[in-house]
Design an enzyme around this catalytic site. Structure first.
Site, PDB file in Angstrom:
ATOM      1  CG  ASP A   1      -2.030  -1.003   1.112  1.00 25.17           C
ATOM      2  OD1 ASP A   1      -2.358  -1.365  -0.025  1.00 25.17           O
ATOM      3  OD2 ASP A   1      -2.554  -1.434   2.144  1.00 25.17           O
TER       4      ASP A   1
ATOM      5  CG  LEU B   1      -7.107   2.595  -4.721  1.00 18.41           C
ATOM      6  CD1 LEU B   1      -7.021   1.794  -6.015  1.00 18.41           C
ATOM      7  CD2 LEU B   1      -7.705   1.763  -3.596  1.00 18.41           C
TER       8      LEU B   1
END
EC number: 1.3.7.7
Length: 541
Positions: free
Chosen positions: A287, A423
């Site tokens: 992430d 993202l």
């Protein structure tokens, strides 16, 4: 002399106030005019302390200059001693008060107080706040701990068997960036290592505590700008070694553990194996891949700026594109750090130079002081505060250290939260042409309105000016001028706007500005895709 609307450091007497305010049982008598009492607000309003600093001002006014200002100082000193009954007193003059040359130190000693009276002579027009704090702390240590110093040539006795090693924590002051929480974090870290804290100074200490600094086995210098000079003196007189590593960041904290355990003669392995910071795993997780090679500009005091550069480069994978400090006394250390990241060091106390450098480097994140927060906001760049001077929001009610393993967790959260997540960036790229989510679309909760076309938006100001001029009778040249300005602004063709959106968002603004500048200089009324690439070629030369 330079006029400015912002300064990174106050005059040196503010540094002396930071020392006095952090301590207990110490009072500062300051020979200063009425206007210099503003400094109280730094502690009561910004740091949100629940009591005034232990400072008595003589507050002379213009009408007093024709009289005996020395007597005014002596009266203020007598009243301060009678009212506050301090264990020790420091005396000095503010930058304005020093011009009178009344010798506060000599005057105070002539009063014969039964307590130590330490004169703090600060060159107000050559030095600044951090130097003033360091000099004040050094003079206090010399005056209060000096009488307990061993005879010259005496070796330091060995620690008795079974006695835990002890150290002093030196450097935390009032108005420092997260100093309160750093004390708690480092005290806990040392306790887990089996090391006791003898004295924390200056914050939270009394003059009696300063007098027993020599009882510790070694000193931990938390903030070299404040404690470096005093630690060197203690090393020379009391033969106390001191730490060189500032434990900000995971790597630096591990280095710090190895350094203090070497000084204390204990094994660091158990603590190193049990390190609890989440930063290493978070920054290595999938992430966090969007953090890699983010361009970061860093500016602050030398201690925090150098530490931030190491964290950014080694622990988060950022690319350091700029490193600077307002701490001129630590210019050598900053230059050495800048070499490691192959950047030009910026050593200045002019915020306009800092702003120009940020605009030139186009970073994706700015780490700095309160002023860099303002600069980044103006330039539309994410920012996190890492160093004093700071405003009220950076004295949080919660526990938020910068040092130790928990400090590393706080730093990760603080630095990463302003950034756009990977993202999120991908989603914006995927849906930027969607009828509902594109840049020109109105928010869905505001109805079905549409943004005005670019050409209409450019023409509108000129039309408004012309209408107002007719109504109010403004001269015709004003109308012509406004129309000319509107006409000079090039209009983006739809296909050029679409091509511009393909450029990464963090340099898109620069590309737009350069293209518009190129169009205006070459008399291009409508920017096309060809104009965009011509501008790119022009500025790439």
């Amino acid at each position: 002399m330079q006029l400015t609307v912002w300064t990174y450091e106050g005059p040196p007497h503010v540094g002396a106030m930071r020392i006095a305010t952090g301590m207990e049982g110490l009072h500062y008598v300051l020979h200063a005019p009425q206007g210099d009492t503003y400094a109280d607000l730094l502690f009561t309003m910004i740091e949100r302390r629940n009591k005034r600093p232990p400072v008595t001002y003589t507050t002379f006014a213009a009408r007093d200059l024709g009289r005996d200002t020395a007597e005014l100082f002596m009266t203020a000193a007598r009243d301060a001693y009678a009212r506050f009954q301090p264990q020790a007193m420091i005396v000095g003059a503010s930058c304005t008060g020093s011009l009178i040359q009344d010798d506060p130190g000599g005057l105070a000693k002539s009063l014969g107080f039964p307590i130590p009276v330490i004169a703090i002579d600060l060159p107000a027009y050559q030095r600044k706040e951090n130097w003033g704090a360091a000099e004040t702390f050094y003079q206090l240590v010399r005056a209060l701990a000096g009488p307990n110093a061993p005879a010259p040539g005496t070796k330091r006795p060995e620690r008795a068997a079974g006695v835990r090693p002890s150290c002093n924590l030196l450097g935390p002051t009032a108005l420092g960036f997260r100093h309160r929480d750093d004390i708690t974090e480092i005290t806990g870290l040392l306790g887990k290592l089996g090391i006791d804290v003898n004295v924390v100074a200056p914050m939270g200490s009394t003059p009696a505590d300063i007098a027993r600094l020599g009882d510790a086995d070694f000193n931990v210098v938390m903030y070299p700008e404040i404690a470096g000079q005093a630690a060197s003196w203690l090393h020379r007189i009391f033969h106390q070694p001191f730490t060189k590593t500032v434990p900000i960041g995971v790597s630096a904290t591990r280095d710090f553990i190895q350094e203090v355990t070497a000084l204390a003669g204990i094994d660091p392995a158990p603590m190193l194996q049990a390190s609890s910071s989440r930063l290493p795993w978070y920054s290595h997780s999938v992430d966090s891949t969007y953090l890699t090679n983010k361009r970061v500009f860093i500016f602050g005091d030398a201690t925090h700026a150098i530490a931030a550069a190491r964290i950014a480069s080694e622990e988060l994978g950022f690319k350091v594109v700029g490193l600077g400090s307002y701490s001129r006394e630590f210019g050598r250390e900053l230059r050495e750090a800048a070499k490691r990241y192959d950047v030009e060091p910026l050593i200045t106390d002019d915020y306009l130079e800092v702003e120009a450098k940020v605009a030139e480097l186009h970073p994706e994140l700015v780490l700095g002081t309160q002023m860099e927060r303002h600069i980044a906001k103006r330039l539309g760049v994410p920012c996190a505060v890492i160093s004093a001077p700071v405003h009220v929001q950076d004295f949080p009610a919660r526990y938020a250290p910068q040092m130790g393993f928990e400090g590393a967790n706080v730093i990760f959260d603080t630095w990463v939260h302003p950034l756009m997540m990977g993202l999120e960036e991908h989603l914006l790229t995927m849906f930027k042409d969607d009828f509902e989510f594109k840049d020109g679309a109105m928010p869905s909760h505001l109805g079905t309105g549409h943004a005005a076309p670019v050409a209409e938006a450019v023409a509108a100001p000129a039309a408004a000016v012309a209408t107002e001029s007719v109504a109010t009778g403004v001269a015709a040249p004003d109308i012509a001028s406004a129309t000319a300005v509107a006409a000079a602004a090039a209009v983006w063709a739809p296909e050029a706007e679409k091509e511009l959106q393909k450029i990464p968002f963090f340099v898109r603004g620069k590309a737009r500005r350069n293209t518009e500048r190129f169009a205006n200089e070459n008399g291009v009324a409508t920017i096309t895709v060809e104009t965009l690439y011509d501008a790119k070629a022009h500025f790439a030369r």
